[in-house]
Design an enzyme around this catalytic site. Structure first.
Site, PDB file in Angstrom:
ATOM      1  N   LYS A 511      33.064 -15.514 -23.162  1.00 43.29           N
ATOM      2  CA  LYS A 511      31.627 -16.072 -22.389  1.00 43.29           C
ATOM      3  C   LYS A 511      31.791 -17.983 -22.513  1.00 43.29           C
ATOM      4  O   LYS A 511      31.897 -18.104 -23.605  1.00 43.29           O
ATOM      5  CB  LYS A 511      30.758 -15.625 -23.360  1.00 43.29           C
ATOM      6  CG  LYS A 511      29.199 -16.107 -22.526  1.00 43.29           C
ATOM      7  CD  LYS A 511      28.380 -15.297 -23.625  1.00 43.29           C
ATOM      8  CE  LYS A 511      27.875 -15.660 -24.724  1.00 43.29           C
ATOM      9  NZ  LYS A 511      26.814 -14.247 -25.501  1.00 43.29           N
ATOM     10  N   ASP A 607      16.277 -12.195 -30.474  1.00 46.07           N
ATOM     11  CA  ASP A 607      16.256 -11.634 -29.526  1.00 46.07           C
ATOM     12  C   ASP A 607      16.687 -10.288 -28.527  1.00 46.07           C
ATOM     13  O   ASP A 607      17.360 -10.196 -27.933  1.00 46.07           O
ATOM     14  CB  ASP A 607      16.895 -13.054 -28.245  1.00 46.07           C
ATOM     15  CG  ASP A 607      16.881 -13.038 -26.697  1.00 46.07           C
ATOM     16  OD1 ASP A 607      16.160 -12.557 -26.386  1.00 46.07           O
ATOM     17  OD2 ASP A 607      17.393 -13.844 -26.190  1.00 46.07           O
TER      18      ASP A 607
END
Length: 823
Positions: A511, A607
C-alpha cells in the site's frame, strides 16, 4: 542608514501593490457557438460567436477533420448546431493573460449524437472527461449538459482535444474559456490530517456540485460568473432537521469575499437548524446533514459558504462543521467576519472512500453565547483530476499570505513581511551551515521512481518504530515492477494497493501512500506502531514498511479474497452462504475483542466497516487499517478526541461527546452485521426514489426490528438458508450493538459469544421457545447444552493469537460459546 532607506522603499512598494488590487471585469471571450456561422446572444449578456466567423485569429480548430450537424429538436440557437470529429481534433485558443480559467463544455443530447463515445483532454490534463451518451437516452427536457472545469493556464496557446473512441465520433455544441478573478481558487487548502494540500492549481478541477443551500435555483442570468446554483433539498439527509431562512439585506462584501466568489442570492438565503423538536443531538438523524454522491477514492476541493442571516446579534451563533474526516472546525462568524450579514467561506481538500459518499454535517457548539443553532448558505464540490505531482506538507507556507484591512493594516503587514523575510534569510543561512538534514518535505524529495542509492535521505523518522520491519525502497520497487498499474489490486483513502512479488517467492500487499490521501504521516505512524506490536490470527499482519525519499509504504500479508463488502453487494463474486457470513463475523469479532482486551490498556480501532474486514484465500476474516486507531491508557476507559471515522458507521454518542470508547467500535460493528444480513451499504444517497427512513441502514434495520419486519430486509439470496432462531439471536445482537447509550451496548466478548451461539443454532437442532427472553448469558447456555465437562473460565485463545502487549490471561467472567458448543 542604507538599510533604513531600503526598508522604507520596500514598504511603500509592497503597500501600493497590496492596497490597490486590480478590478476584475467579466471577459467577453472566448464564447464559441460550435459548428455555426451565426452568433447566439444570451439573456445573461453573453454572445456566443460562431466558430466559422470568429474574428481576430485568436481561435482555430481542426476544420479538415470536422463536419457540422444541425438539430431541430431545440429552439435554442446555441444548440441547433454541433461540430463533429471523426478523428482526434482540437480547438486552439490564444491565451493573452495567465491565470485560472473557467472552461465549460456544452453538449446537447439529440438523436444524432446519441452514439457518441469520446474523451476530452487539454494541454494541462490528459483526460478531463470520458463522454458517453446511453443509446436509449432522450432529451425530453431540452436541457443541455454543461461540464465546468477550472484550469490554471499559462500565457500562450491552449488546446482542447476531442478524441473519438473506436469507430465512434466526438461532438461539441458550445465552448466557454474565460479568465476567472484573481485568487479565485487557492493553491493550498487544509486536509483531514490538518496538513496543507499543496498543488491544487497544478491539476484541473471539475465542478460536481454548486448548491444554494436553503434557496432556489440561481441561473446564469443572476450569477456574476454565469454559474448555476441548485437548491439543496435533494441532498439534505433529513428534511425535518432544517428550515429555510432568507433576508432582503444585501451581503456586506469585503476585499477577500466579493460577489464573484458567490452572488448575493447565495448569501441572502440559508438553511438553519430546526429547533421545533427540541435540541436532542444524540442521534445523527437530528443533525443537519447533507450527503453528496461523488467519485470513489478521489480528492475533492470543497468550499462551504457562510453568512450569518440567522443570528439576532453579533457572535450569537457558534457551531462545529464536520466534513468527511476533517477535524472538527469551529465556525464563529464574528471571529471570522466580524459582523452579521458578512459572507465568508472555508476551503478544504477532502478524499472520498469506497462508498462514494461525501457528507457535511453541522453540530451546535456549547460555546454559543445565546442559542444552539447552525446554518449553511452554500456548498461547492469540485473533483481534483489530473496526474501531476502534488505535495502535502505541514502548514509552513514559504509565501506570506496578506490579509489587509485598511491602509494601517496594510502597512503593518508590510513591516512584518519585511522583518520576517530578513529573519528567515539569516536563519536559513545558519541552518545551511549547521544542519546535515534536508528540509522537511513530504513527497517532495526526489523522484520516487529513480534508482535508490546508499545516500538516500530519509526525510522523516519517527521514534520507537520497529526498525526491523523497515524495507528498502528499491526492494519494494522491484517487487511491484515500479508500481505497475497491472499489479494494482485496489485503491483506498491512503493510496493504491499493489501485489508485490518478492525475490524469495512470497507475495504481499503493498500500500503506497499518495500525496492526495486523506491519511497522512500520523496515520502512517500509527499503523506501524500498532501492527508491529500485536499479532493475532484475525488481524492483518504488517510485514514491513518504507519511509525512504518521503515515501509512505506499508507491506501487509496478502488477503486474496479482498474486502468483506466485495462479497456482499455490487459484485460478480459468488454469494456467501449464511453460515459463512456468520463465521466471518465471528472472526472479525475475535480480532476486535483482542484489540480491546488483550492489548495493554486496549486499542480502539475507530474505523470498523466492511471494507476494513479482509478475507484470505480460505475466507478467514481479518481486521485491517489501523491508521485511525487510538490506544487507551491502562487507567482510562475512554479517550477525548476529534471525530474520525466513516459516516454511516459512526457512533452517535462519540459524535456528540467526542469521547471515544471501545463501545464506539461495537456500534460500528453492529452496522457491519446489518450489512452482512441485508447485503446493502451503510448509507444510500443520491436516490430520490428511496424513502428517507431507508437511507441509513442502522436506522432502517432498527425500525424494521421494532416492527417485527426484519425478515423483509434480509438478503433475498440467503433468506431461505437462515434458521429462524439463528436470525433472532443475530438480530438481538445487532440491536444491542446499536443502542443509543454506549454504556448499554455489549462488550466485544459478549458480541462474540452471541454470534457463536447464532452459528451453533444454525448448525444444530437446538431451538429456543418463542416466549423465551432473547438476552444471552452464560447460565442460559448451560441450560441448553449438555456440557460434558466444566469449561475454563477464560476465553479460548487460538495458538496464533500470541498476545504481545499483555502477558496475563484474560479475566472474563464467563466461558466462551466456543467452549460450550465444541468441547
Amino acid at each position: 542608514m542604507q538599510m533604513e532607506k531600503l526598508l522604507l522603499f520596500l514598504l511603500l512598494f509592497f503597500s501600493s501593490i497590496l492596497l490597490s488590487p486590480a478590478d476584475y471585469t467579466r471577459p467577453d471571450h472566448f464564447f464559441i457557438n460550435c459548428g455555426s456561422k451565426a452568433n447566439s446572444s444570451r439573456s445573461d449578456g453573453r454572445t456566443f460567436i460562431g466558430d466559422l466567423i470568429y474574428p481576430g485569429g485568436s481561435l482555430s480548430f481542426t476544420k479538415q477533420r470536422s463536419s457540422v450537424i444541425t438539430n431541430s429538436q431545440t429552439s435554442d440557437v446555441l444548440y441547433q448546431t454541433a461540430r463533429i470529429f471523426k478523428q482526434q481534433s482540437s480547438y486552439k485558443f490564444d491565451i493573452d493573460t495567465a491565470g485560472i480559467y473557467l472552461v465549460r463544455l456544452h453538449f446537447f443530447n439529440s438523436t444524432d449524437v446519441s452514439t457518441a463515445v469520446f474523451y476530452v483532454s487539454t494541454d494541462r490534463v490528459s483526460q478531463l472527461k470520458n463522454f458517453t451518451i446511453p443509446r436509449s437516452s432522450t432529451n425530453d427536457s431540452n436541457s443541455p449538459l454543461i461540464d465546468e472545469f477550472l484550469l490554471n493556464i499559462p500565457q500562450g496557446k491552449f488546446s482542447i482535444y476531442f478524441t473519438p473512441q473506436g469507430s465512434s465520433f466526438a461532438f461539441i455544441n458550445a465552448l466557454e474559456v474565460f479568465l476567472a478573478p484573481e485568487n479565485f481558487i487557492p493553491d493550498k487548502a487544509p486536509t483531514p490530517t490538518n496538513k496543507k494540500y499543496t498543488g491544487i492549481l497544478s491539476n484541473a478541477l471539475q465542478t460536481i456540485y454548486r448548491i444554494n443551500v436553503g434557496g432556489e435555483t440561481i441561473t446564469p442570468e443572476t450569477d456574476t460568473l454565469w454559474r448555476t446554483w441548485k437548491p439543496d433539498d435533494e441532498f439534505l439527509y433529513n428534511p425535518n432537521t432544517g428550515k429555510s431562512a432568507s433576508t432582503s439585506g444585501l451581503p456586506k462584501y469585503n476585499g477577500e469575499v466579493t460577489n464573484y466568489i458567490a452572488p448575493a442570492p447565495v448569501y441572502q438565503t440559508a438553511r438553519r437548524m430546526n429547533t421545533d423538536g427540541g435540541s436532542n443531538f444524540s442521534n445523527i438523524s437530528n443533525i443537519m446533514t447533507w450527503s453528496f454522491s461523488v467519485s470513489k477514492n478521489s480528492s475533492h476541493f470543497v468550499r462551504v459558504h457562510f453568512c450569518d442571516i440567522v443570528g439576532t446579534s453579533v457572535g450569537s451563533i457558534i457551531f462545529i462543521l464536520y466534513l468527511n474526516g476533517i477535524d472538527p472546525q469551529k465556525v464563529d462568524s464574528y471571529e471570522i467576519s466580524g459582523d452579521l450579514l458578512t459572507p465568508f467561506y472555508l476551503d478544504f481538500v477532502v478524499d472520498s472512500d469506497e462508498s462514494g459518499v461525501m457528507n457535511i454535517y453541522l453540530v451546535p457548539s456549547e460555546d454559543s453565547p445565546e442559542v444552539l443553532m447552525t446554518y449553511l448558505n452554500g456548498v461547492e464540490i469540485m473533483e481534483i483530476i489530473g496526474e501531476l505531482n502534488v505535495v502535502i506538507e505541514p502548514d509552513k507556507s514559504k509565501k506570506t499570505v496578506f490579509l489587509v484591512v485598511g491602509p494601517v493594516g496594510g502597512l503593518l503587514v508590510c513591516v512584518l513581511a519585511v522583518g520576517l523575510f530578513i529573519f528567515l534569510k539569516k536563519r536559513k543561512r545558519r541552518s545551511v551551515e549547521t544542519s546535515v538534514w534536508s528540509p522537511f518535505n513530504v513527497h517532495g524529495g526526489g523522484s520516487s521512481n529513480s534508482k535508490g542509492t546508499d545516500r538516500t535521505i530519509n526525510v522523516f523518522r519517527f521514534p520507537n518504530l520497529n526498525l526491523g520491519l523497515r524495507m528498502p525502497f528499491t526492494e519494494i520497487q522491484s517487487a511491484t515492477n515500479n508500481f505497475d498499474e497491472k499489479l494494482q489490486i485496489g485503491k483506498g483513502g491512503f493510496g493504491n494497493v499493489y501485489i508485490g512479488k518478492f525475490k524469495n517467492g512470497s507475495k504481499a500487499a503493498v500500500k503506497r501512500g499518495q500525496p492526495r490521501s486523506s491519511q497522512g504521516l500520523s496515520e502512517f505512524h500509527t499503523e506501524i506502531m500498532i501492527l508491529s506490536k500485536i499479532r493475532h490470527r484475525h488481524l492483518v499482519s504488517l510485514i514491513g514498511y518504507c519511509d525512504e525519499r518521503s515515501e509512505m509504504i506499508l507491506v501487509y500479508e496478502l488477503m486474496k479474497n479482498g474486502t468483506l463488502r466485495d462479497h456482499l453487494y455490487k459484485t460478480n463474486l459468488p454469494c456467501l452462504p449464511w453460515k459463512q457470513r456468520l463465521q466471518i463475523c465471528i472472526d472479525a469479532a475475535r480480532g476486535l475483542h483482542y484489540l480491546h482486551k488483550e492489548c495493554a490498556g486496549g486499542i480502539i480501532h475507530r474505523d470498523i466497516k466492511s471494507t476494513n474486514i479482509l478475507l484470505d484465500e480460505n475466507l478467514i476474516a481479518k481486521v485491517a487499517d489501523f491508521g485511525l486507531s487510538k490506544s487507551v491508557p491502562m487507567d482510562q476507559t475512554d479517550v477525548s478526541t476529534g471525530i474520525k471515522g466513516t459516516f454511516g458507521y459512526l457512533d452517535p454518542e462519540y459524535f456528540n461527546t467526542h469521547q471515544l470508547t471501545e463501545k464506539s467500535d461495537v456500534y460500528s460493528f453492529g452496522v457491519v452485521l446489518l450489512e452482512v444480513l441485508c447485503a446493502r451499504p451503510a448509507i444510500i444517497s443520491g436516490d430520490p426514489q428511496l424513502p428517507m427512513e431507508q437511507v441509513n441502514l442502522a436506522e432502517w434495520g432498527l425500525l424494521c426490528h421494532r416492527k417485527g419486519l426484519l425478515e423483509t430486509i434480509v438478503d433475498p439470496s440467503i433468506k431461505g438458508q437462515i434458521n429462524p432462531n439463528s436470525l433472532r439471536i443475530f438480530a438481538e445482537t445487532v440491536k444491542k450493538c446499536l443502542l443509543e447509550d454506549g454504556a448499554n451496548r455489549p462488550s466485544m466478548d459478549k458480541v462474540l459469544w452471541d454470534l457463536e451461539y447464532a452459528l451453533h443454532l444454525q448448525q444444530t437442532a437446538v431451538y429456543r421457545e418463542p416466549h423465551e427472553d432473547s438476552t444471552i448469558d452464560a447460565t442460559f447456555g448451560l441450560r441448553l447444552v449438555n456440557v460434558q465437562r466444566l469449561p475454563s473460565l477464560s476465553l479460548q485463545i487460538e495458538k496464533d493469537d500470541m498476545p504481545i502487549l499483555r502477558d496475563s490471561t484474560t479475566d472474563e467472567a464467563f466461558p466462551s460459546a466456543s467452549e460450550f458448543f465444541h468441547n
